[in-house]
Motif scaffolding. Structure first.
Motif: not given
Length: 316
Positions: A129-136
């Motif tokens: 998930i860390m590849e997609f910080p905009q959704f975290l």
């Protein structure tokens, strides 16, 4: 087509809810032939090809003796199958890791493997998930207890989890009072030897931890919200959560449409995104589930969508 499913032992399948079983059933309905093996049945002799001792089976439709098999197991090269579907359940331990290498060698020999073995290795389900910080939600990955304490001081209400956990095991919540934070960190990171993940608590867990399925880069239009019961903070079905199917929210759809094509291009035919409220919490790639629950509650045929995608991938 001849399909090989690499999975857990057939005898332990709970067919009333098992996703791999639902895949097999749909494939057989379309006239495809089914075989199965476990990762321990894979082998590779020097100078030869990757092969496996497989069970050729036919689903009976009965609830108990749900499959019949040929009299004896056959040793067959994986490249002889039209598709190899890797469905071994976690944990992603050393034996799973070695199995992906054997499957990758089978790919070099001509086998078609789904999900792609290299992609399974490259997408650890919590770290991915860390590849997609905009959704975290704010998230920290560390071994350092001081960093955990600082993260807690900043966010007050946090979730701590091991990177290799499954089914909700090893998940702890620590509120603003910090009660037992030190002991929990010591337990999870083994005096600094083990990396853990820390996230700001998302109150929307009360409405469920949603499993959003993405097949061939496209989202299934319904999620399964795994809703915690009683005082439990975990929604996982294995931890007693209640599964309720529901249409994707606008945010669910946004996340799935943003990630789906990227993950599919990497060889991930089937992905299970975990979403709490509006934030992404995991990307499941090893053996995503919930096909039967969504199909039974909504009428949307998830196994059919999967076999459609598998057939399309093989035709492409």
């Amino acid at each position: 087509m001849n399909l090989l499913f690499v999975a857990d032992p057939l005898e332990v399948f709970k067919i009333y809810k098992d996703t791999t079983f639902s895949m097999m059933r749909e494939a057989q309905r379309r006239g495809h032939r089914i075989a199965a093996c476990e990762p321990r049945h894979l082998s590779w002799r020097s100078g030869g090809v990757v092969q496996a001792s497989v069970r050729e089976i036919r689903l009976t439709g009965a609830p108990d003796a749900w499959f019949e098999q040929s009299e004896s197991e056959l040793v067959r090269p994986l490249k002889e199958f039209d598709a190899v579907v890797m469905r071994k359940d976690p944990p992603f331990d050393p034996e799973y890791f070695y199995a992906t290498h054997l499957l990758e060698q089978a790919e070099r020999e001509g086998a078609r493997v789904f999900n792609k073995p290299a992609a399974l290795r490259d997408h650890p389900e919590k770290l991915a998930i860390m590849e997609f910080p905009q959704f975290l939600s704010p998230t920290l990955v560390t071994r350092d207890p001081a960093e955990v304490r600082s993260f807690h001081a900043e966010h007050q209400d946090i979730i701590l989890k091991p990177l290799d956990g499954m089914g909700g095991t090893g998940i702890f919540r620590v509120r603003a009072d910090g009660l037992n934070l030190g002991a929990i960190v010591e337990t999870l990171n083994a005096q600094g030897a083990t990396t853990l993940m820390v996230q700001r608590f998302v109150p929307a867990i009360a409405q469920g931890d949603k499993r959003v399925l993405v097949i061939g880069g496209k989202p299934v239009p319904y999620s399964l919200a795994r809703i915690p019961q009683g005082s439990e903070v975990r929604g996982n079905l294995a931890a007693g959560g209640k599964g309720v199917a529901q249409p994707l929210s606008a945010r669910d759809l946004e996340i799935a449409q943003a990630l789906g094509p990227t993950l599919a291009a990497r060889g991930l035919l089937l992905v299970g995104l975990d979403v709490i409220g509006d934030v992404l919490t995991e990307i499941n790639v090893t053996s995503p589930t919930c096909f039967q629950e969504i199909t039974e509650q909504t009428g949307f045929d998830v196994p059919a969508m999967f076999v459609d995608a598998l057939e399309a991938a093989l035709a492409g």
